[in-house]
Each structure stands twice: as structure tokens, then as C-alpha cells.
Design an enzyme around this catalytic site. Structure first.
Site, short mmCIF file in Angstrom:
data_model
loop_
_atom_site.label_atom_id
_atom_site.label_comp_id
_atom_site.label_asym_id
_atom_site.label_seq_id
_atom_site.Cartn_x
_atom_site.Cartn_y
_atom_site.Cartn_z
CD GLU A 256 -27.71 -18.12 18.32
OE1 GLU A 256 -27.58 -17.38 17.33
OE2 GLU A 256 -28.80 -18.38 18.85
CB CYS A 295 -21.90 -13.30 15.66
SG CYS A 295 -22.73 -12.71 17.13
P1 NAP Z 1 -15.10 -22.28 16.18
O1 NAP Z 1 -13.72 -22.52 15.71
O2 NAP Z 1 -16.19 -23.04 15.55
O3 NAP Z 1 -15.06 -22.57 17.74
C1 NAP Z 1 -16.17 -22.33 18.55
C2 NAP Z 1 -16.10 -23.20 19.79
O4 NAP Z 1 -16.18 -24.57 19.41
C3 NAP Z 1 -14.79 -23.06 20.57
O5 NAP Z 1 -15.09 -23.11 21.93
C4 NAP Z 1 -14.01 -24.28 20.13
O6 NAP Z 1 -13.10 -24.70 21.09
C5 NAP Z 1 -15.14 -25.27 20.02
N1 NAP Z 1 -14.79 -26.44 19.23
C6 NAP Z 1 -14.04 -26.50 18.10
N2 NAP Z 1 -13.98 -27.77 17.68
C7 NAP Z 1 -14.70 -28.52 18.55
C8 NAP Z 1 -14.98 -29.92 18.66
N3 NAP Z 1 -14.52 -30.80 17.78
N4 NAP Z 1 -15.75 -30.32 19.69
C9 NAP Z 1 -16.23 -29.45 20.59
N5 NAP Z 1 -15.97 -28.14 20.55
C10 NAP Z 1 -15.22 -27.67 19.54
O7 NAP Z 1 -15.50 -20.75 16.08
P2 NAP Z 1 -14.68 -19.48 16.58
O8 NAP Z 1 -13.54 -19.28 15.64
O9 NAP Z 1 -14.38 -19.54 18.04
O10 NAP Z 1 -15.77 -18.33 16.42
C11 NAP Z 1 -15.91 -17.59 15.26
C12 NAP Z 1 -17.22 -17.91 14.60
O11 NAP Z 1 -18.27 -17.84 15.54
C13 NAP Z 1 -17.59 -16.93 13.52
O12 NAP Z 1 -17.95 -17.64 12.39
C14 NAP Z 1 -18.78 -16.17 14.09
O13 NAP Z 1 -19.70 -15.75 13.13
C15 NAP Z 1 -19.37 -17.15 14.99
N6 NAP Z 1 -20.10 -16.47 16.05
C16 NAP Z 1 -21.46 -16.53 16.06
C17 NAP Z 1 -22.16 -15.91 17.07
C18 NAP Z 1 -23.65 -15.96 17.12
O14 NAP Z 1 -24.19 -15.60 18.15
N7 NAP Z 1 -24.33 -16.38 16.10
C19 NAP Z 1 -21.48 -15.23 18.07
C20 NAP Z 1 -20.10 -15.18 18.03
C21 NAP Z 1 -19.42 -15.82 17.02
P3 NAP Z 1 -11.51 -24.38 20.95
O15 NAP Z 1 -11.37 -22.92 21.00
O16 NAP Z 1 -10.93 -25.06 22.13
O17 NAP Z 1 -11.08 -24.95 19.64
#
Ligand code: NAP
Length: 526
Positions: A256, A295
Site C-alpha cells: 500500500e 494516504c
Molecule cells: P516509509 O518511510 O516508506 O516507511 C514505512 C515503513 O517502512 C516504516 O515502518 C519504516 O520503518 C519501514 N522501513 C523503512 N525502511 C525499511 C527497510 N529498509 N526495511 C524494512 N522496513 C523499512 O513511509 P512513511 O514515511 O512511514 O509513510 C508515508 C508514506 O506512506 C506516504 O507515501 C503514504 O502515501 C504512504 N501510505 C500509504 C498508505 C496506503 O494505505 N496506501 C497508508 C498510509 C501511508 P522506520 O519508521 O523504522 O524507518
């Protein structure tokens, strides 16, 4: 200060060292420390897979539904405490926090009821038995059983409560144990929910594990019966999906990701119509709820050329009435974004959008926040832009600014024109169309459906009867093609499919019927 630790192998654990200090995004004061995750990832996975998996699979869907429903009651019973944590660690207003926490409890409750309705069965029958050759004896039947692996859930920072529980509800009901990892920056709410789950003793040992901080080499331990469900940015999703063992073992993956959701205003709606008011209310809510960090938030607002002046005036006037500041104050309508990095990302994204657009409201996002020490906190004004040329603008269709920012895109008023513009977003979670003209709604819906997981048709008579497009409901599919990650979650029973293995069983009709006949909720079979 609270230390956020991992819960794996049936115990709270932490490795030496700390991963991060969490802060209140309104004041920048520390609120918690995050300990480094477990040392032994292989053991954590094995415990969940065997202890948790066996215990859950021993239960019927109805019994698992009861567990999930009981979790909902636990979350609800601690609502006020969780709301306070979401305000402190997430920059949420009380309304934002309720949206997240009530969403978690509501989704758990809905899936609890879904499980109870499935009855005393341990597998699901998919469709009717089908005769396969000329012989009436040879038939085939599809069934679905829980996979014998672990479900790893990695969540985004914006919905620490709902994100954790909407995924857990479906996986646990399906019969798969879960290892859940919240985004680190806002992990306080998810961690408290995990403490409550452990204290409640509702779930069998190993059914739910919790990871604080990074995932170490957790993903390297995933195998063919395991699944990985991720919510977050496209970049992280792409990296996770392409991990060698994930690809090599065909670990099932659900992503997602980003979405440039659109709201399309039909030219038939007069400014004093209910449908027009619904449109204005939905755009405003999506720009400011959760400080635009949703999102599903409306990022692109398509307005017929002839209606631009009125829409700009109405949105700007309403945005001007929203106070930005300390989210614990009742008079504040919008809090800060969640982290400094998020603030920097939004500012950079806004600068990019402004290469092709002008600010109608909010300028460059600078704001004097109320109720916080001067210069502190990760605050921005809501910013409404209008692209200069809808035909040539690129960034608005390609770059998601994850904050209180939306862009008006003028269009001719024709459905075909609007469909072509919205489709440039490359696939989204949800878009909304506001009109009372059935022909327009139909043309838009058929044109946009292939590009979206969900569409919201906002007509005048619906006003007062619906939640807006930004609310994800457990009954409806959540996910979208292309840029949105290509995933699909929720949607009542549809959500279970990710965690179940569908198997076609072909054989002698009487045997197939005896073993795999569809069950009623009173059956003991399974
Ligand atoms: P993100 O930086 O991609 O992080 C998401 C998750 O991935 C966090 O738990 C992060 O952990 C983890 N993560 C990061 N690097 C990783 C790695 N190398 N290995 C394993 N896990 C890793 O995204 P975000 O900033 O939290 O969220 C914002 C984005 O999410 C936006 O683009 C939004 O559109 C999207 N979103 C989509 C939905 C949907 O349902 N489609 C819902 C909500 C948000 P850490 O925090 O520990 O780095």
C-alpha cells in the site's frame, strides 16, 4: 521516560543500544526512547510461525472472530489514554487521534463479526463443486486454508493504531500469526496497544509479535508460506518487494503506497447545492485532517474552468478559519506534521509543485503556530495551489506531497477530459466525483475504475449520509493499482484471501462433497 521495546518469542526484549528518541512534534520535547530490536530474528520468526500459527489454526473462524472482537474492546476501553499518546507523539488533534484509534477498534470489531458469521469452520469453500469431464463422478472444488507461515506487517507513521490493527485483524482471523512493525517515529501508540494486548492475554502465545525500531535481518528469514504486507512510500515498498529471498521464495507481498487521489467537481452542481457543499467539506477535511498525512487524502482537485473563481473563494475562506498550532488545544484545527524530516519533505515537495502552480492560500506554507514556544514544532499552513496549465503540469500527477497541500487543476467540464487528467496519476487508492448528473457519474466511474481501488460518488442526496472518500472502511477494498502499490486489503472476506492458500481439489464427487461441502455456521466440521 518510556522505553519502546520489542515483544517477540512471548517476551519483551531489547538489544543493547537505543534506536531513536521520539519527540512531541508540536514542542520537540522527547516523549519516549526506542530500544534496539531483538538480537535473534530467526528465533522470533520460528516462535511466531510454530507456536502462534499452530494455536491459531487449531481454532475455528468463529473462535478467531471472538478473539479479534475482544481485541476491539480492549482498544476501545483504553481510548482516552491512546488518544493522549497520539496527541503527544503524532501531533494529532483530538479529532485526528479518534479517527485513528476508533478506526482500529472499528476494523477489529467488523472482522470479529465477519469471523463469527463464518461459523465453526477451519477452512473456507470457494464456489460450488464443478463437473470437470463428461463423467458426473469427476468434480473439482476450490477451498482456502490459512498458510503455515508468519505474516510480517510493516506500517507507515501516519496511522499507528489503525495501520497495526486493520492488518492484524484480517491476518489473525485468517489464522496467520503476525509480526507487526510500526513506523518508528510515531510508535508510542502502537507500542501501548501491544502492551494492552499482552496484558489482556486474549491471544495465544506467538499470535502477535511487535518490533521496535528497525527490522534487522527479519525479512531474510521469510519463506514461501510467509506473507509480507507493507504500507509506506513507494521507494521502500519497491526495495522490500525485490529482496532476494522474497522474490526467490515467492513470499506473497501486498504493498500500500503513495496515491495522488483526485476529487472531480461536476459542472452541474450549483454553488448552493448540497453536492457542492459536500465537495468543499471533503476537500477541506482531507487537506487538514491528520495535517494532510493520509494516504487517501485528496491531492488533486479538478474544477471546471467556469467554476474556478467560486471554488477558490470558498476553499480559501474556509481554510482561513482553521487555526494551526498545539493539537491538544480545543480551538486548534490542525497540528504539526509528524517529524522534522516530514516537514522538510513537504517543503521540498511544495517547492516542486510551485514550479507549475500558484498558491491560492497558504503561500509557501509558513505559519505562526498558536500555543507553542516560538520557533518550535513541525508546523505548516495548509496550502492550496492552482496549476497554471493543466495539460502540461507534471509534478502534480507524479509527486505526492504528504502534508496539508492540494492543487486545483482546471478542466473543461467534460467527463472524458477529467478521466484523462485523473488517469495521469498512474493509479490511486480512491478518487471522488461530485455531481447529480447520472450520465456524468457513470462515465467518470467506468473511466476511472480501472485506475483505482475505490471510487466515491458524492451526489447531493448523499450529503449527511456518508463518510468522505478519505475514510477507509473494513467492508470495502483498500488499495490501488500502479503508483498506489498494486495491493488490496480489507473488503470484508476479500481481505482474507492474502493470508489463505486457495487450493483446487479434484476427485470423486461423493468424497469431495463429504470432505468439502459448504458449511453452515452450526456445523462442527472443518
Ligand atoms: P516509509 O518511510 O516508506 O516507511 C514505512 C515503513 O517502512 C516504516 O515502518 C519504516 O520503518 C519501514 N522501513 C523503512 N525502511 C525499511 C527497510 N529498509 N526495511 C524494512 N522496513 C523499512 O513511509 P512513511 O514515511 O512511514 O509513510 C508515508 C508514506 O506512506 C506516504 O507515501 C503514504 O502515501 C504512504 N501510505 C500509504 C498508505 C496506503 O494505505 N496506501 C497508508 C498510509 C501511508 P522506520 O519508521 O523504522 O524507518
Amino acid at each position: 521516560m518510556k522505553t519502546i521495546r520489542s515483544y517477540v518469542g512471548g517476551a519483551w526484549v531489547e538489544a543493547a543500544g537505543k534506536a531513536q528518541t521520539l519527540v512531541n512534534p508540536a514542542t520537540e520535547e522527547p516523549v519516549a526512547e526506542v530500544a534496539a530490536g531483538p538480537n535473534d530474528w530467526a528465533r522470533a520468526v520460528a516462535h511466531a510461525r510454530t507456536r502462534g500459527g499452530e494455536a491459531l489454526r487449531a481454532l475455528t473462524f468463529a473462535e478467531r472472530g471472538q478473539l479479534v472482537k475482544a481485541l476491539s474492546k480492549v482498544v476501545h476501553a483504553h481510548r482516552d489514554e491512546l488518544i493522549a499518546l497520539a496527541i503527544a507523539n503524532g501531533g494529532n488533534t483530538r479529532g485526528d487521534a479518534k479517527f485513528d484509534i476508533d478506526g482500529a477498534a472499528g476494523t477489529l470489531a467488523a472482522y470479529g463479526e465477519t469471523g463469527i458469521a463464518l461459523g465453526k469452520v477451519k477452512f473456507l469453500v470457494d464456489g460450488d463443486a464443478t463437473q470437470l469431464t463428461r463423467s458426473v463422478r469427476f468434480v473439482g472444488q476450490h477451498i482456502a486454508l490459512p498458510r503455515h507461515g508468519v505474516a510480517v506487517h510493516i506500517n507507515a507513521f501516519n496511522f499507528p493504531a489503525w495501520g497495526m490493527m486493520e492488518k492484524a485483524a484480517v491476518a489473525l482471523l485468517a489464522g496467520m500469526p503476525v509480526i507487526t512493525k510500526p513506523a518508528t517515529s510515531t510508535a508510542l501508540v502502537a507500542h501501548r496497544m501491544m502492551e494492552l494486548v499482552v496484558e489482556s492475554k486474549i491471544l495465544p502465545d506467538g499470535a502477535l509479535s511487535f518490533i521496535a525500531g528497525g527490522v534487522g535481518d527479519l525479512l531474510a528469514h521469510l519463506e514461501g508460506q510467509d506473507v509480507l504486507a507493507f504500507t509506506g512510500s513507494s521507494d521502500t515498498g519497491r526495495m522490500l518487494r525485490s529482496q532476494q529471498n522474497v522474490v526467490g521464495s515467492s513470499v506473497r507481498v501486498n504493498i500500500e503506497a503513495d496515491s495522488l487521489n483526485a476529487a472531480v467537481l461536476g459542472r452541474d452542481l450549483a454553488r448552493d447545492s448540497e453536492g457542492y457543499s459536500l465537495f468543499v467539506a471533503d476537500v477541506l477535511r482531507d487537506m487538514t485532517q491528520k495535517t494532510g498525512q493520509k494516504c487517501t487524502a485528496i491531492r488533486r482537485v479538478l474544477v471546471p474552468q467556469s467554476m474556478l473563481d467560486g471554488v477558490r473563494e470558498d476553499l480559501a475562506e474556509r481554510l482561513g478559519a482553521i487555526k494551526v498550532g498545539d493539537p491538544s488545544r480545543e480551538d486548534v484545527g490542525m497540528g504539526p506534521v509528524a517529524t522534522r524530516k516530514q516537514l522538510d519533505d513537504v517543503r521540498a515537495g511544495l517547492a516542486r509543485l510551485r514550479e507549475e502552480a500558484d498558491s491560492i492560500f497558504g503561500g509557501d506554507g509558513s505559519v505562526e503556530a498558536v500555543g507553542v514556544p516560538k520557533g518550535k514544532g513541525f508546523f505548516l499552513s495548509p496550502v492550496l495551489l492552482q496549476v497554471r496549465d493543466g495539460k502540461t503540469a507534471r509534478h502534480v500527477h507524479e509527486h505526492e506531497v504528504f502534508g496539508p497541500v492540494s492543487s486545483i487543476i482546471p478542466y473543461s467540464g467534460d467527463a472524458a477530459d477529467a478521466v484523462a487528467i485523473v488517469a495521469r496519476g498512474g493509479g490511486g487508492l480512491v478518487s471522488s466525483i461530485y455531481s447529480d448528473d447520472r450520465a456524468f457519474l457513470g462515465e467518470m466511474a467506468f473511466g476511472l475504475a480501472p485506475y483505482h481501488g475505490r471510487l466515491f460518488l458524492g451526489s447531493s442526496k448523499l450529503a449527511g449520509h456518508a463518510v468522505g472518500p478519505g475514510t477507509v472502511l473494513p467492508q470495502l477494498v483498500h488499495g490501488g493499482p500502479g503508483r498506489a502499490g498494486g495491493g488490496e486489503e480489507l473488503g470484508s472476506l476479500r481481505g482474507l484471501a492474502f493470508y489463505l492458500q486457495r487450493t483446487a481439489i479434484a476427485g470423486d464427487k461423493p468424497i469431495i462433497e463429504a470432505l468439502f461441502r459448504p458449511h453452515t455456521s452450526d456445523d462442527d466440521a472443518g
